[in-house]
Design a protein around this motif. Sequence first.
Motif, mmCIF file in Angstrom:
data_model
loop_
_atom_site.group_PDB
_atom_site.id
_atom_site.type_symbol
_atom_site.label_atom_id
_atom_site.label_comp_id
_atom_site.label_asym_id
_atom_site.label_seq_id
_atom_site.Cartn_x
_atom_site.Cartn_y
_atom_site.Cartn_z
ATOM 1 N N LEU A 1 0.817 -1.214 0.000
ATOM 2 C CA LEU A 1 0.000 0.000 0.000
ATOM 3 C C LEU A 1 0.850 1.263 0.000
ATOM 4 O O LEU A 1 0.495 2.255 -0.644
ATOM 5 N N ARG A 2 1.978 1.233 0.680
ATOM 6 C CA ARG A 2 2.888 2.381 0.666
ATOM 7 C C ARG A 2 3.364 2.647 -0.771
ATOM 8 O O ARG A 2 3.405 3.791 -1.220
ATOM 9 N N SER A 3 3.678 1.575 -1.506
ATOM 10 C CA SER A 3 4.153 1.749 -2.880
ATOM 11 C C SER A 3 3.067 2.351 -3.766
ATOM 12 O O SER A 3 3.341 3.221 -4.599
ATOM 13 N N TRP A 4 1.826 1.896 -3.601
ATOM 14 C CA TRP A 4 0.733 2.444 -4.413
ATOM 15 C C TRP A 4 0.436 3.888 -4.032
ATOM 16 O O TRP A 4 0.131 4.712 -4.887
ATOM 17 N N THR A 5 0.534 4.208 -2.753
ATOM 18 C CA THR A 5 0.307 5.586 -2.314
ATOM 19 C C THR A 5 1.345 6.517 -2.941
ATOM 20 O O THR A 5 1.000 7.589 -3.451
ATOM 21 N N LEU A 6 2.608 6.099 -2.937
ATOM 22 C CA LEU A 6 3.667 6.906 -3.553
ATOM 23 C C LEU A 6 3.454 7.037 -5.053
ATOM 24 O O LEU A 6 3.607 8.122 -5.622
ATOM 25 N N LEU A 7 3.113 5.947 -5.699
ATOM 26 C CA LEU A 7 2.886 5.981 -7.144
ATOM 27 C C LEU A 7 1.746 6.935 -7.488
ATOM 28 O O LEU A 7 1.880 7.784 -8.364
ATOM 29 N N MET A 8 0.633 6.796 -6.772
ATOM 30 C CA MET A 8 -0.532 7.634 -7.076
ATOM 31 C C MET A 8 -0.258 9.111 -6.786
ATOM 32 O O MET A 8 -0.768 9.986 -7.482
ATOM 33 N N ALA A 9 0.566 9.392 -5.775
ATOM 34 C CA ALA A 9 0.882 10.777 -5.428
ATOM 35 C C ALA A 9 1.796 11.429 -6.465
ATOM 36 O O ALA A 9 1.827 12.652 -6.583
ATOM 37 N N ASN A 10 2.524 10.616 -7.218
ATOM 38 C CA ASN A 10 3.509 11.154 -8.152
ATOM 39 C C ASN A 10 3.133 11.019 -9.619
ATOM 40 O O ASN A 10 3.934 11.358 -10.491
ATOM 41 N N VAL A 11 1.935 10.533 -9.893
ATOM 42 C CA VAL A 11 1.477 10.411 -11.275
ATOM 43 C C VAL A 11 0.326 11.379 -11.475
ATOM 44 O O VAL A 11 -0.653 11.348 -10.723
ATOM 45 N N GLY A 12 0.470 12.234 -12.472
ATOM 46 C CA GLY A 12 -0.606 13.191 -12.754
ATOM 47 C C GLY A 12 -1.800 12.495 -13.365
ATOM 48 O O GLY A 12 -2.744 12.113 -12.682
ATOM 49 N N TYR A 13 -1.729 12.271 -14.655
ATOM 50 C CA TYR A 13 -2.832 11.640 -15.374
ATOM 51 C C TYR A 13 -2.422 10.228 -15.772
ATOM 52 O O TYR A 13 -1.348 10.021 -16.316
ATOM 53 N N ILE A 14 -3.294 9.266 -15.493
ATOM 54 C CA ILE A 14 -3.078 7.892 -15.946
ATOM 55 C C ILE A 14 -4.440 7.238 -16.171
ATOM 56 O O ILE A 14 -5.389 7.471 -15.414
ATOM 57 N N GLN A 15 -4.525 6.472 -17.236
ATOM 58 C CA GLN A 15 -5.752 5.746 -17.539
ATOM 59 C C GLN A 15 -5.374 4.385 -18.109
ATOM 60 O O GLN A 15 -4.432 4.270 -18.891
ATOM 61 N N PHE A 16 -6.119 3.371 -17.697
ATOM 62 C CA PHE A 16 -5.869 2.000 -18.141
ATOM 63 C C PHE A 16 -7.007 1.523 -19.037
ATOM 64 O O PHE A 16 -8.173 1.682 -18.692
ATOM 65 N N PHE A 17 -6.637 0.945 -20.159
ATOM 66 C CA PHE A 17 -7.582 0.270 -21.037
ATOM 67 C C PHE A 17 -7.181 -1.198 -21.015
ATOM 68 O O PHE A 17 -6.099 -1.561 -21.483
ATOM 69 N N LEU A 18 -8.029 -2.029 -20.429
ATOM 70 C CA LEU A 18 -7.700 -3.444 -20.253
ATOM 71 C C LEU A 18 -8.175 -4.266 -21.441
ATOM 72 O O LEU A 18 -9.304 -4.114 -21.894
ATOM 73 N N THR A 19 -7.305 -5.138 -21.920
ATOM 74 C CA THR A 19 -7.655 -6.079 -22.977
ATOM 75 C C THR A 19 -7.175 -7.463 -22.560
ATOM 76 O O THR A 19 -6.408 -7.611 -21.604
ATOM 77 N N ASP A 20 -7.626 -8.469 -23.295
ATOM 78 C CA ASP A 20 -7.215 -9.859 -23.056
ATOM 79 C C ASP A 20 -7.458 -10.303 -21.618
ATOM 80 O O ASP A 20 -6.669 -11.043 -21.042
ATOM 81 N N VAL A 21 -8.558 -9.827 -21.019
ATOM 82 C CA VAL A 21 -8.869 -10.189 -19.630
ATOM 83 C C VAL A 21 -9.328 -11.644 -19.586
ATOM 84 O O VAL A 21 -10.236 -12.044 -20.317
ATOM 85 N N GLU A 22 -8.681 -12.416 -18.734
ATOM 86 C CA GLU A 22 -9.028 -13.834 -18.566
ATOM 87 C C GLU A 22 -9.093 -14.151 -17.082
ATOM 88 O O GLU A 22 -8.227 -13.728 -16.306
ATOM 89 N N VAL A 23 -10.124 -14.892 -16.687
ATOM 90 C CA VAL A 23 -10.326 -15.253 -15.287
ATOM 91 C C VAL A 23 -10.361 -16.774 -15.155
ATOM 92 O O VAL A 23 -11.062 -17.450 -15.902
ATOM 93 N N ASN A 24 -9.595 -17.279 -14.200
ATOM 94 C CA ASN A 24 -9.647 -18.689 -13.832
ATOM 95 C C ASN A 24 -9.875 -18.761 -12.334
ATOM 96 O O ASN A 24 -9.214 -18.042 -11.574
ATOM 97 N N THR A 25 -10.829 -19.589 -11.923
ATOM 98 C CA THR A 25 -11.134 -19.686 -10.505
ATOM 99 C C THR A 25 -10.739 -21.056 -9.962
ATOM 100 O O THR A 25 -10.628 -22.029 -10.701
ATOM 101 N N MET A 26 -10.520 -21.074 -8.644
ATOM 102 C CA MET A 26 -10.176 -22.314 -7.960
ATOM 103 C C MET A 26 -11.035 -22.425 -6.714
ATOM 104 O O MET A 26 -11.292 -21.412 -6.073
ATOM 105 N N PRO A 27 -11.443 -23.599 -6.348
ATOM 106 C CA PRO A 27 -11.252 -24.813 -7.130
ATOM 107 C C PRO A 27 -12.030 -24.745 -8.442
ATOM 108 O O PRO A 27 -13.103 -24.148 -8.490
ATOM 109 N N PRO A 28 -11.465 -25.342 -9.511
ATOM 110 C CA PRO A 28 -12.122 -25.297 -10.822
ATOM 111 C C PRO A 28 -13.555 -25.828 -10.755
ATOM 112 O O PRO A 28 -13.818 -26.852 -10.135
ATOM 113 N N GLY A 29 -14.463 -25.091 -11.381
ATOM 114 C CA GLY A 29 -15.856 -25.522 -11.451
ATOM 115 C C GLY A 29 -16.648 -25.335 -10.177
ATOM 116 O O GLY A 29 -17.829 -25.668 -10.128
#
Length: 143
Positions: free
Chosen positions: A47-75
């Motif tokens: 959390l400290r790392s994310w707090t520092l990152l967010m405090a030092n980045v002005g504008y950022i936006q993520f566009f997610l592609t190729d999202v794949e989900v696998n759950t356990m236990p399977p099924g």
Amino acid sequence: MLSTHRAFYDAVETGDVDLMSSLWVDDVHTSCVHPGAEPLRGTDAVLRSWTLLMANVGYIQFFLTDVEVNTMPPGAEEPDTAVVTCTENILSGEGVESVDAFSGGKAVCTSILVRDRSSGPWKFWSRHASPVIDIDPEAPEEP
């Protein structure tokens, strides 16, 4: 679990430290590997790392592609672990000269989310992102 996954990116994009804190398991064994960095262990360090990152980045936006989900236990009807992989296509205002300019990047990410058996909320247990280097096959080779 995908709503928790998306909330993670919302937290980064808006700099919402409280939201980010609510998304991680509170445990000394949680881990996070930022692109090109050493692994971080424990929720406080993560959390400290994310707090520092967010405090030092002005504008950022993520566009997610190729999202794949696998759950356990399977099924399982009520899984307790999910592995989410995706490609992060990143638009940022960092490292550019003009106010109206943007730069971009790409990373592949694997996140492990867990929840307790009582169907509690999904939370991040581990996250690892690696940069994707786009190589132009038309570019001349360097000597």
